[in-house]
Scaffold this motif. Structure first.
Motif, PDB file in Angstrom:
ATOM      1  N   UNK A   6       0.835  -1.212   0.000  1.00 46.71           N
ATOM      2  CA  UNK A   6       0.000   0.000   0.000  1.00 46.71           C
ATOM      3  C   UNK A   6       0.863   1.252   0.000  1.00 46.71           C
ATOM      4  N   UNK A   7       1.932   1.195   0.788  1.00 49.06           N
ATOM      5  CA  UNK A   7       2.829   2.337   0.862  1.00 49.06           C
ATOM      6  C   UNK A   7       3.385   2.687  -0.527  1.00 49.06           C
ATOM      7  N   UNK A   8       3.825   1.665  -1.261  1.00 50.49           N
ATOM      8  CA  UNK A   8       4.381   1.910  -2.596  1.00 50.49           C
ATOM      9  C   UNK A   8       3.311   2.400  -3.558  1.00 50.49           C
ATOM     10  N   UNK A   9       2.100   1.889  -3.433  1.00 46.54           N
ATOM     11  CA  UNK A   9       1.019   2.287  -4.330  1.00 46.54           C
ATOM     12  C   UNK A   9       0.728   3.777  -4.239  1.00 46.54           C
ATOM     13  N   UNK A  10       1.008   4.360  -3.076  1.00 44.40           N
ATOM     14  CA  UNK A  10       0.718   5.775  -2.880  1.00 44.40           C
ATOM     15  C   UNK A  10       1.818   6.688  -3.395  1.00 44.40           C
ATOM     16  N   UNK A  11       2.904   6.118  -3.928  1.00 42.95           N
ATOM     17  CA  UNK A  11       4.024   6.957  -4.363  1.00 42.95           C
ATOM     18  C   UNK A  11       3.985   7.231  -5.858  1.00 42.95           C
ATOM     19  N   UNK A  12       4.748   8.259  -6.236  1.00 42.51           N
ATOM     20  CA  UNK A  12       4.869   8.595  -7.650  1.00 42.51           C
ATOM     21  C   UNK A  12       6.144   7.933  -8.202  1.00 42.51           C
ATOM     22  N   UNK A  13       6.239   7.826  -9.527  1.00 46.77           N
ATOM     23  CA  UNK A  13       7.361   7.090 -10.129  1.00 46.77           C
ATOM     24  C   UNK A  13       8.749   7.478  -9.614  1.00 46.77           C
ATOM     25  N   UNK A  14       9.001   8.780  -9.370  1.00 47.55           N
ATOM     26  CA  UNK A  14      10.362   9.145  -8.959  1.00 47.55           C
ATOM     27  C   UNK A  14      10.651   8.703  -7.531  1.00 47.55           C
ATOM     28  N   UNK A  15       9.621   8.244  -6.814  1.00 45.23           N
ATOM     29  CA  UNK A  15       9.833   7.816  -5.430  1.00 45.23           C
ATOM     30  C   UNK A  15      10.004   6.303  -5.291  1.00 45.23           C
ATOM     31  N   UNK A  16      10.062   5.597  -6.411  1.00 43.90           N
ATOM     32  CA  UNK A  16      10.238   4.144  -6.351  1.00 43.90           C
ATOM     33  C   UNK A  16      11.390   3.721  -7.263  1.00 43.90           C
ATOM     34  N   UNK A  17      11.848   2.490  -7.096  1.00 46.51           N
ATOM     35  CA  UNK A  17      12.953   1.981  -7.917  1.00 46.51           C
ATOM     36  C   UNK A  17      12.428   1.532  -9.286  1.00 46.51           C
ATOM     37  N   UNK A  18      13.351   1.310 -10.210  1.00 43.54           N
ATOM     38  CA  UNK A  18      12.979   0.796 -11.535  1.00 43.54           C
ATOM     39  C   UNK A  18      12.173  -0.488 -11.415  1.00 43.54           C
ATOM     40  N   UNK A  19      12.624  -1.364 -10.524  1.00 42.55           N
ATOM     41  CA  UNK A  19      11.956  -2.656 -10.357  1.00 42.55           C
ATOM     42  C   UNK A  19      10.527  -2.482  -9.854  1.00 42.55           C
ATOM     43  N   UNK A  20      10.348  -1.575  -8.884  1.00 45.38           N
ATOM     44  CA  UNK A  20       9.010  -1.343  -8.340  1.00 45.38           C
ATOM     45  C   UNK A  20       8.104  -0.712  -9.392  1.00 45.38           C
ATOM     46  N   UNK A  21       8.670   0.212 -10.178  1.00 47.98           N
ATOM     47  CA  UNK A  21       7.863   0.857 -11.211  1.00 47.98           C
ATOM     48  C   UNK A  21       7.481  -0.150 -12.303  1.00 47.98           C
ATOM     49  N   UNK A  22       8.410  -1.035 -12.634  1.00 44.42           N
ATOM     50  CA  UNK A  22       8.092  -2.034 -13.653  1.00 44.42           C
ATOM     51  C   UNK A  22       7.003  -2.983 -13.147  1.00 44.42           C
ATOM     52  N   UNK A  23       7.008  -3.277 -11.849  1.00 43.49           N
ATOM     53  CA  UNK A  23       5.927  -4.090 -11.283  1.00 43.49           C
ATOM     54  C   UNK A  23       4.581  -3.400 -11.518  1.00 43.49           C
ATOM     55  N   UNK A  24       4.554  -2.081 -11.313  1.00 38.75           N
ATOM     56  CA  UNK A  24       3.311  -1.332 -11.527  1.00 38.75           C
ATOM     57  C   UNK A  24       2.920  -1.342 -13.004  1.00 38.75           C
ATOM     58  N   UNK A  25       3.899  -1.198 -13.886  1.00 38.69           N
ATOM     59  CA  UNK A  25       3.604  -1.189 -15.324  1.00 38.69           C
ATOM     60  C   UNK A  25       3.053  -2.544 -15.766  1.00 38.69           C
ATOM     61  N   UNK A  26       3.549  -3.623 -15.182  1.00 43.44           N
ATOM     62  CA  UNK A  26       3.019  -4.946 -15.516  1.00 43.44           C
ATOM     63  C   UNK A  26       1.579  -5.078 -15.002  1.00 43.44           C
ATOM     64  N   UNK A  27       1.329  -4.602 -13.799  1.00 47.37           N
ATOM     65  CA  UNK A  27      -0.035  -4.654 -13.255  1.00 47.37           C
ATOM     66  C   UNK A  27      -0.986  -3.880 -14.161  1.00 47.37           C
ATOM     67  N   UNK A  28      -0.532  -2.722 -14.633  1.00 46.76           N
ATOM     68  CA  UNK A  28      -1.346  -1.906 -15.523  1.00 46.76           C
ATOM     69  C   UNK A  28      -1.659  -2.667 -16.821  1.00 46.76           C
ATOM     70  N   UNK A  29      -0.652  -3.374 -17.331  1.00 51.75           N
ATOM     71  CA  UNK A  29      -0.857  -4.122 -18.575  1.00 51.75           C
ATOM     72  C   UNK A  29      -1.874  -5.244 -18.391  1.00 51.75           C
ATOM     73  N   UNK A  30      -2.010  -5.739 -17.168  1.00 51.41           N
ATOM     74  CA  UNK A  30      -2.915  -6.863 -16.920  1.00 51.41           C
ATOM     75  C   UNK A  30      -4.298  -6.415 -16.459  1.00 51.41           C
ATOM     76  N   UNK A  31      -4.461  -5.119 -16.192  1.00 48.02           N
ATOM     77  CA  UNK A  31      -5.657  -4.678 -15.472  1.00 48.02           C
ATOM     78  C   UNK A  31      -6.953  -4.941 -16.251  1.00 48.02           C
TER      79      UNK A  31
END
Ligand code: SF4
Lengths: 220, 336
Positions: free
Chosen positions: A130-155
């Motif tokens: 939840x903590x990561x979900x509330x952050x913007x891209x510059x506040x997370x690592x490449x790996x965390x952002x890619x996890x979000x991009x994959x989730x978006x692709x599957x949504x």
């Protein structure tokens, strides 16, 4: 079937970066497309995801030939394909919190009611707190952002996935984690996959079959 | 019969670089502190390659920046990083030397940097020839007709083709850009080379070639610190491996035993290696903790299959069984 037939594509008239490329993915199948960087495979991936109009050739999705690209692609066709790129920083809107990044395709499709349930479910699947979900891209690592991009692709529960060098920037463990998410999704939904990359060891381990760029495209 | 515990693998000759108790903290808004690197220590000798491996955000790039004196203003360092005296150049502590010393006598001359993205490191509006010439003039003082020769020689050291010297960076393939950047890094004949993710984004074939080239420069008598998340590249050329997790070195091992039969002794290092597609291809569950919010005990505990109550206390890096490991339940090993 996801069928690309005789695709020629580029960014300037008369200077194609892809010529006469053909590749077919059967429902539920995973195909690795292996090629060196700069060979044009990313452009082909964009054509397959209906994000780039080819100069010649056809894209056929589940029996229907694609006629519109980008925002001109019919919604149903666009939502049939999920896509993940190599560089999450270029693919993600820097102003959006990760939760909104993942939910955006649902909101754009007028399916707001599903946002809370689906985003929560996908966040757990890809390992975002939840903590990561509330952050913007510059506040997370490449790996965390890619996890979000994959989730978006599957949504939107696509029947087809196109992954263009999805893990090229990631460490071994995050790579294995994201590939596992893709494979579990495919098993559950019977989705087909076109995975484009340069790492033979990875693609051969990941995909049902791997084709080489030189086998499916003409030299430019 | 008992024999005394052998020391952690260490270089045979006296170290060129000796890092002790290196820590880097960033002061954040609101007076908070984030410890990006804590208590890192290692030695590195001439002719030796140490690979510092770990996930992005583990602190390995911050450590590299600290050694180059390139940390941002809100960083505080502790410990020491002694670069041994060589010829007329005296011993220098890279952590406390002032910017003037670093800029004039250290960077490029005593520590060469092979950058992460060579295309971005090269100046876009100038040809490779003019960039090599400028650095040659600056670092070696060579002038006039000798300069043209020196440029060709500098390019040849990394097998950069002389008929491509008049190209601009954007006209180069990834491999050639890497060679141009490495050629620049070698000009000052720095005894210590620091390579920051030198293979990121390169094709496997090019990874191998870049790694082999770096190894060649190491065999010429340089010390090489390679910072990488690419375990395959590390396996290819490293003599020793240091694994970082959440800002600490958790294992420091001989590369042969680490990648070879015995394998890593720290559960995290083991997990990282098992994640490779040529091995188990299984991810370590969970994600690394935030550096600003580390637990008191072992930072890997939340993800560790071996964790027990004792892991709530911090494990210290302890030599033994052929490698140094910071783990209460490290893999035991029978020493040869
Ligand atoms: S100290 Fe404990 S938690 Fe940490 S790696 Fe070792 S066994 Fe796992």
């Amino acid at each position: 079937m996801l069928e690309l037939l005789g695709i020629t594509a580029g960014y300037e008239p008369g200077a194609p970066v892809v010529r006469g490329a053909s590749v077919t993915v059967a429902p539920g199948e995973s195909v690795g497309l292996l090629g060196p960087s700069g060979c044009g495979k990313s452009t082909l991936a964009r054509v397959a995801a209906l994000l780039h109009r080819p100069d010649a050739g056809t894209v056929t999705i589940d029996g229907t030939r694609a006629t519109g690209w980008r925002h001109r692609a019919p919604k149903a066709r666009r939502t049939a394909i999920g896509v993940v790129f190599q560089q999450p920083r270029l693919a993600a809107d820097p102003r959006l919190r990760l939760t909104d990044l993942i939910a955006e395709p649902l909101r754009a499709g007028g399916r707001r009611a599903e946002v809370t349930g689906r985003v929560g479910e996908l966040a757990r699947t890809v390992g975002l707190t939840d903590d990561l979900l509330g952050r913007r891209p510059h506040e997370v690592s490449d790996g965390q952002l890619q996890r979000a991009c994959l989730a978006r692709a599957l949504v939107l529960r696509p029947r087809w996935l196109v992954c263009d060098e999805m893990t090229a920037m990631l460490d071994a463990s995050t790579t294995a984690a994201l590939v596992t998410v893709v494979e579990e999704y495919r098993r559950a939904e019977g989705a087909g996959l076109l995975a484009v990359g340069h790492d033979r060891v990875l693609l051969e381990r990941w995909c049902d079959r791997t084709v080489r760029w030189t086998e499916i495209a003409e030299a430019v | 019969m008992t024999t005394p515990e052998p020391p952690a693998p260490s270089p045979l000759s006296s170290p060129l670089l000796s890092v002790r108790g290196l820590g880097v903290r960033f002061r954040m808004r609101g007076g908070r502190h984030v410890a990006a690197v804590t208590d890192a220590g290692f030695d590195l000798a001439a002719g030796e390659c140490l690979a510092l491996v770990g996930e992005s955000g583990c602190g390995k790039s911050v450590l590299a920046s600290a050694l180059l004196g390139l940390l941002p203003g809100n960083a505080q360092t502790t410990g020491s990083a002694l670069l041994a005296a060589r010829g007329p150049a005296g011993e220098v502590d890279l952590l406390t030397a002032d910017e003037r010393t670093l800029a004039r006598t250290v960077r490029g001359r005593r520590v060469g940097l092979v950058p992460q993205s060579p295309a971005a490191h090269l100046t876009p509006v100038r040809t490779v020839r003019s960039q090599l010439a400028e650095v040659l003039r600056e670092l070696t003082g060579v002038r006039g007709p000798a300069l043209a020769k020196a440029v060709e020689a500098a390019a040849a050291r990394t097998a950069y083709p002389s008929d491509h010297l008049d190209r601009y960076p954007h006209e180069l393939s990834g491999g050639l850009a890497q060679r141009a950047a490495t050629a620049l890094a070698l000009i000052g004949d720095a005894p210590l080379l620091l390579a920051d993710e030198p293979t990121t984004g390169l094709d496997r074939e090019l990874v191998d070639r870049t790694a082999d080239e770096l190894r060649r420069h190491t065999d010429d008598g340089r010390a090489l610190l390679m910072i990488t998340h690419d375990l395959a590249a590390a396996q290819r050329i490293a003599d020793r491996v240091a694994v970082m997790y959440a800002g600490r070195i958790v294992e420091l091992a001989d590369a042969d035993s680490f990648f070879g039969g015995d394998g890593p002794r720290h559960p995290y290092a083991r997990g990282l290696l098992d994640a490779l597609p040529e091995r188990e291809f299984t991810a370590i569950p969970g994600t690394p903790p935030e550096l600003g919010d580390l637990p008191d005990g072992c930072a890997f505990a939340a993800r560790c299959p071996r964790a027990t109550d004792i892991c709530a206390t911090l494990p210290v890096l302890t030599p033994g069984h052929g490698s140094s490991v910071a783990c209460h339940h490290a893999e035991e090993r029978v020493d040869a």
